[in-house]
Write a protein that holds these residues in place. Structure first.
Motif, PDB file in Angstrom:
ATOM      1  N   SER A 108       3.572  -2.827  -7.845  1.00 20.79           N
ATOM      2  CA  SER A 108       4.225  -2.792  -6.527  1.00 20.79           C
ATOM      3  C   SER A 108       4.358  -4.198  -5.955  1.00 20.79           C
ATOM      4  O   SER A 108       5.374  -4.547  -5.348  1.00 20.79           O
ATOM      5  CB  SER A 108       3.410  -1.908  -5.577  1.00 20.79           C
ATOM      6  OG  SER A 108       3.450  -0.554  -5.985  1.00 20.79           O
ATOM      7  N   ILE A 109       3.319  -5.031  -6.136  1.00 23.40           N
ATOM      8  CA  ILE A 109       3.369  -6.418  -5.663  1.00 23.40           C
ATOM      9  C   ILE A 109       4.529  -7.156  -6.318  1.00 23.40           C
ATOM     10  O   ILE A 109       5.293  -7.863  -5.655  1.00 23.40           O
ATOM     11  CB  ILE A 109       2.029  -7.120  -5.962  1.00 23.40           C
ATOM     12  CG1 ILE A 109       0.941  -6.612  -5.013  1.00 23.40           C
ATOM     13  CG2 ILE A 109       2.168  -8.643  -5.844  1.00 23.40           C
ATOM     14  CD1 ILE A 109      -0.457  -7.131  -5.340  1.00 23.40           C
ATOM     15  N   SER A 110       4.675  -6.946  -7.624  1.00 20.34           N
ATOM     16  CA  SER A 110       5.749  -7.623  -8.352  1.00 20.34           C
ATOM     17  C   SER A 110       7.119  -7.124  -7.915  1.00 20.34           C
ATOM     18  O   SER A 110       8.037  -7.916  -7.680  1.00 20.34           O
ATOM     19  CB  SER A 110       5.560  -7.402  -9.854  1.00 20.34           C
ATOM     20  OG  SER A 110       6.612  -7.976 -10.591  1.00 20.34           O
ATOM     21  N   GLU A 111       7.259  -5.813  -7.774  1.00 22.86           N
ATOM     22  CA  GLU A 111       8.559  -5.233  -7.414  1.00 22.86           C
ATOM     23  C   GLU A 111       8.974  -5.633  -6.005  1.00 22.86           C
ATOM     24  O   GLU A 111      10.160  -5.900  -5.743  1.00 22.86           O
ATOM     25  CB  GLU A 111       8.494  -3.707  -7.535  1.00 22.86           C
ATOM     26  CG  GLU A 111       9.834  -3.024  -7.302  1.00 22.86           C
ATOM     27  CD  GLU A 111       9.787  -1.532  -7.581  1.00 22.86           C
ATOM     28  OE1 GLU A 111      10.651  -0.798  -7.063  1.00 22.86           O
ATOM     29  OE2 GLU A 111       8.873  -1.101  -8.333  1.00 22.86           O
ATOM     30  N   ALA A 149       0.831  -1.207   0.000  1.00 20.21           N
ATOM     31  CA  ALA A 149       0.000   0.000   0.000  1.00 20.21           C
ATOM     32  C   ALA A 149       0.867   1.259   0.000  1.00 20.21           C
ATOM     33  O   ALA A 149       0.614   2.222  -0.758  1.00 20.21           O
ATOM     34  CB  ALA A 149      -0.926  -0.014   1.209  1.00 20.21           C
ATOM     35  N   HIS A 150       1.902   1.281   0.839  1.00 22.54           N
ATOM     36  CA  HIS A 150       2.795   2.444   0.922  1.00 22.54           C
ATOM     37  C   HIS A 150       3.524   2.649  -0.400  1.00 22.54           C
ATOM     38  O   HIS A 150       3.634   3.779  -0.907  1.00 22.54           O
ATOM     39  CB  HIS A 150       3.800   2.244   2.054  1.00 22.54           C
ATOM     40  CG  HIS A 150       4.799   3.358   2.182  1.00 22.54           C
ATOM     41  ND1 HIS A 150       4.480   4.593   2.713  1.00 22.54           N
ATOM     42  CD2 HIS A 150       6.115   3.420   1.814  1.00 22.54           C
ATOM     43  CE1 HIS A 150       5.549   5.361   2.680  1.00 22.54           C
ATOM     44  NE2 HIS A 150       6.554   4.688   2.139  1.00 22.54           N
ATOM     45  N   HIS A 151       4.024   1.573  -0.999  1.00 23.62           N
ATOM     46  CA  HIS A 151       4.782   1.656  -2.243  1.00 23.62           C
ATOM     47  C   HIS A 151       3.908   2.153  -3.385  1.00 23.62           C
ATOM     48  O   HIS A 151       4.349   2.950  -4.230  1.00 23.62           O
ATOM     49  CB  HIS A 151       5.365   0.275  -2.569  1.00 23.62           C
ATOM     50  CG  HIS A 151       6.335   0.270  -3.710  1.00 23.62           C
ATOM     51  ND1 HIS A 151       5.939   0.170  -5.018  1.00 23.62           N
ATOM     52  CD2 HIS A 151       7.702   0.355  -3.727  1.00 23.62           C
ATOM     53  CE1 HIS A 151       6.995   0.172  -5.800  1.00 23.62           C
ATOM     54  NE2 HIS A 151       8.087   0.293  -5.039  1.00 23.62           N
ATOM     55  N   ALA A 152       2.644   1.698  -3.416  1.00 22.85           N
ATOM     56  CA  ALA A 152       1.736   2.079  -4.503  1.00 22.85           C
ATOM     57  C   ALA A 152       1.014   3.386  -4.237  1.00 22.85           C
ATOM     58  O   ALA A 152       0.350   3.932  -5.130  1.00 22.85           O
ATOM     59  CB  ALA A 152       0.714   0.960  -4.730  1.00 22.85           C
ATOM     60  N   GLY A 153       1.119   3.902  -3.000  1.00 26.30           N
ATOM     61  CA  GLY A 153       0.445   5.136  -2.662  1.00 26.30           C
ATOM     62  C   GLY A 153      -1.060   4.995  -2.556  1.00 26.30           C
ATOM     63  O   GLY A 153      -1.807   5.918  -2.918  1.00 26.30           O
ATOM     64  N   VAL A 154      -1.514   3.852  -2.052  1.00 29.35           N
ATOM     65  CA  VAL A 154      -2.954   3.615  -1.886  1.00 29.35           C
ATOM     66  C   VAL A 154      -3.191   3.084  -0.480  1.00 29.35           C
ATOM     67  O   VAL A 154      -2.246   2.821   0.279  1.00 29.35           O
ATOM     68  CB  VAL A 154      -3.489   2.599  -2.930  1.00 29.35           C
ATOM     69  CG1 VAL A 154      -3.300   3.129  -4.343  1.00 29.35           C
ATOM     70  CG2 VAL A 154      -2.791   1.243  -2.762  1.00 29.35           C
TER      71      VAL A 154
END
Length: 349
Positions: free
Chosen positions: A46-49, A15-20
């Motif tokens: 983001s899940i993949s990274e 969530a933090h990485h994707a900004g959601v």
């Protein structure tokens, strides 16, 4: 809080990485139709990274039940139950469900342990293919909110769904086929455990066919301690040792493994199958040992059983059990005539 180096990524990290929000990530994983395509792609990236892997156990605990379905069969060595699993899996995949499979190795206690394991794993529902009365196991898991559908076992109960093959008709077809080949001395090789419902029903079908034929057919039954090829071979050797006039001219093994073993014992003793004795099985088990002649049998249509059972279970799950109408679906078996009963005999009048 930043993620520790080397620690597995968690939902909040995605969530933090994707900004959601974490709720948006949860929707992407469980209800993607509720999220815009642009947001879904950002979260998936983001899940993949981050290498995020969903914790299915945690999700199950949070939701009460998982998206997985458990299937417990009594014997994975019998190809019929492999067909059941294939049919169930096809329907489950279309519903975006996972199928978890356990075999009980003909052990009723192990079957109970498998049922308990799936219940503890919070599966959304359970498909159970037993050979004997499993009412206590069913009541226990259903009391904890897990719906159950029975496969190839007639519970004679209105409060549980079942999909069964007509095992009595299987025995009936087998006996009629031998009589149509001219057999008039018929032996039925079965097991001595009367708690095995399919065996009971196939026996009843054989006897019904003989009653309809009348008095010109002799019948004998041999009960063995188990349904293995070894037991079938033992009976075959016993029959071969008898005089030609006292032997049966047609034999039905209640399972293909018994029939395959019987042929092994007969051929090893110099008896010709099918010209001296016609032999057939009764459950289309492709895992049974190969025989010198192809084995006539009764197809139990396992894939259809699995498909129908999974459809009923998913309906009960989606309806929450309150509006679900329990059903009993009967699938008709089918004769598969092969070399082990093809003989140059004409039926006597």
């Amino acid at each position: 809080m930043p993620r520790e180096v080397g620690a597995p990524a968690k939902l909040r990290d995605v969530a933090h990485h994707a900004g959601v929000s974490m709720g948006t990530v949860s929707h992407v994983l469980n209800h993607p139709d509720k999220v815009s395509e642009r947001t879904r792609e950002r979260v998936l990236a983001s899940i993949s990274e981050l290498g995020f892997v969903r914790d299915a156990n945690a999700s199950s605990l949070a939701a009460g039940r998982s998206r997985s379905i458990g299937l417990v069969v009594i014997d994975l060595a019998n190809s019929m139950f492999v067909d059941v699993a294939l049919g169930a899996q096809n329907v489950a995949r279309n519903a975006r469900r996972n199928l978890l499979l356990a075999g009980s190795q003909d052990d009723f206690t192990l079957q109970g342990e498998n049922v308990d394991f799936f219940d503890e794993a919070r599966v959304a529902g359970l498909l159970l293919a037993p050979l004997q009365d499993s009412a206590a196991q069913i009541r226990k898991v259903r009391s904890r909110g897990c719906p159950v559908v029975l496969i190839n076992y007639d519970a004679d109960s209105a409060d549980v769904c079942s999909v069964i093959v007509d095992n009595e008709q299987a025995g009936y077809l087998a006996a009629n086929h031998l009589m149509e080949q001219g057999c008039r001395r018929i032996m039925f090789v079965s097991g001595d455990d009367d708690s095995l419902q399919p065996v009971q029903h196939r026996r009843a079908g054989v006897r019904r066919a003989l009653r309809e034929r009348g008095t010109d057919v002799r019948f004998e039954e041999v009960r063995m301690p188990d349904l293995t090829e070894r037991s079938g071979a033992e009976v075959g050797r016993r029959v071969a040792a008898r005089g030609p006039g006292t032997r049966p001219d047609g034999v039905i093994g209640v399972t293909d493994t018994l029939a395959a073993g019987f042929i092994e014992g007969m051929v090893g003793s110099g008896i010709d199958v099918p010209n001296d004795i016609a032999v057939m099985g009764c459950d289309h088990n492709t895992a049974a040992a190969s025989t010198p002649v192809t084995l006539t049998t009764i197809a139990m249509r396992g894939q259809r059983l699995g498909e129908e059972a999974m459809t009923l279970l998913l309906d009960e799950i989606s309806g929450g059990g309150e509006h679900h109408l329990h059903q009993r679906i009967v699938v008709e078996p089918e004769l598969i005539a092969r070399g082990s009963t093809s003989r140059a005999l004409s039926p006597s009048a």
